[in-house]
Motif scaffolding. Structure first.
Motif, PDB file in Angstrom:
ATOM      1  N   SER A  54       0.811  -1.154  -0.001  1.00  0.00           N
ATOM      2  CA  SER A  54      -0.058   0.109   0.044  1.00  0.00           C
ATOM      3  C   SER A  54       0.858   1.208   0.026  1.00  0.00           C
ATOM      4  CB  SER A  54      -0.997   0.007   1.156  1.00  0.00           C
ATOM      5  OG  SER A  54      -1.665   1.224   1.271  1.00  0.00           O
ATOM      6  N   ARG A  55       0.796   2.056  -1.049  1.00  0.00           N
ATOM      7  CA  ARG A  55       1.805   3.273  -1.237  1.00  0.00           C
ATOM      8  C   ARG A  55       1.091   4.372  -0.552  1.00  0.00           C
ATOM      9  NH1 ARG A  55       5.658   3.386  -5.882  1.00  0.00           N
ATOM     10  NH2 ARG A  55       5.568   1.568  -6.708  1.00  0.00           N
ATOM     11  N   THR A  56       0.953   4.284   0.668  1.00  0.00           N
ATOM     12  CA  THR A  56       0.452   5.434   1.686  1.00  0.00           C
ATOM     13  C   THR A  56       1.672   6.137   2.661  1.00  0.00           C
ATOM     14  OG1 THR A  56      -0.142   4.027   3.316  1.00  0.00           O
ATOM     15  CG2 THR A  56      -1.860   4.285   1.984  1.00  0.00           C
ATOM     16  N   GLU A  57       1.214   6.962   3.081  1.00  0.00           N
ATOM     17  CA  GLU A  57       2.468   7.824   3.953  1.00  0.00           C
ATOM     18  C   GLU A  57       2.667   6.769   4.978  1.00  0.00           C
ATOM     19  OE1 GLU A  57       5.222  10.279   5.109  1.00  0.00           O
ATOM     20  OE2 GLU A  57       4.165  10.299   3.096  1.00  0.00           O
ATOM     21  N   LYS A  58       1.713   5.986   5.282  1.00  0.00           N
ATOM     22  CA  LYS A  58       2.053   5.159   6.605  1.00  0.00           C
ATOM     23  C   LYS A  58       3.078   4.024   6.072  1.00  0.00           C
ATOM     24  CE  LYS A  58      -0.526   2.326  10.135  1.00  0.00           C
ATOM     25  NZ  LYS A  58      -1.680   1.728  10.547  1.00  0.00           N
ATOM     26  N   PHE A  59       2.843   3.438   4.871  1.00  0.00           N
ATOM     27  CA  PHE A  59       3.545   2.422   4.470  1.00  0.00           C
ATOM     28  C   PHE A  59       4.411   2.748   3.179  1.00  0.00           C
ATOM     29  CE2 PHE A  59      -0.338   0.416   6.199  1.00  0.00           C
ATOM     30  CZ  PHE A  59       0.265  -0.164   7.183  1.00  0.00           C
ATOM     31  N   ARG A  60       5.215   4.000   3.203  1.00  0.00           N
ATOM     32  CA  ARG A  60       5.905   4.538   2.002  1.00  0.00           C
ATOM     33  C   ARG A  60       7.142   3.466   1.699  1.00  0.00           C
ATOM     34  NH1 ARG A  60       7.147   7.924   6.393  1.00  0.00           N
ATOM     35  NH2 ARG A  60       9.103   8.116   6.991  1.00  0.00           N
TER      36      ARG A  60
END
Length: 70
Positions: A54-60
């Motif tokens: 998941s390319r989110t800020e949390k999982f960069r």
């Protein structure tokens, strides 16, 4: 992936494998820490979602492997 990212060395490592035609690998936490030259955060060991794609800020951090098709 930005060269300033903590996970840039992992991205480079995976890219080298791709260049050699290697499409599968298994790395231990210790091996990843050796590549990135720092300890993984505790959540990486405790929470499988840390490794999600998941390319989110949390999982960069996932960009380090997704950029090379891993």
């Amino acid at each position: 992936m930005s060269i300033s990212s903590d996970y840039y060395p992992l991205s480079k490592h995976l890219n080298k494998l791709v260049e050699k035609g290697i499409t599968q690998t298994t790395l231990t936490f210790s091996e990843i820490e050796d590549v990135i030259k720092k300890d993984l955060p505790p959540t990486a060991r405790k929470n499988p979602t840390w490794w999600s794609n998941s390319r989110t800020e949390k999982f960069r951090q996932c960009a380090s492997w997704l950029e090379y098709g891993w």
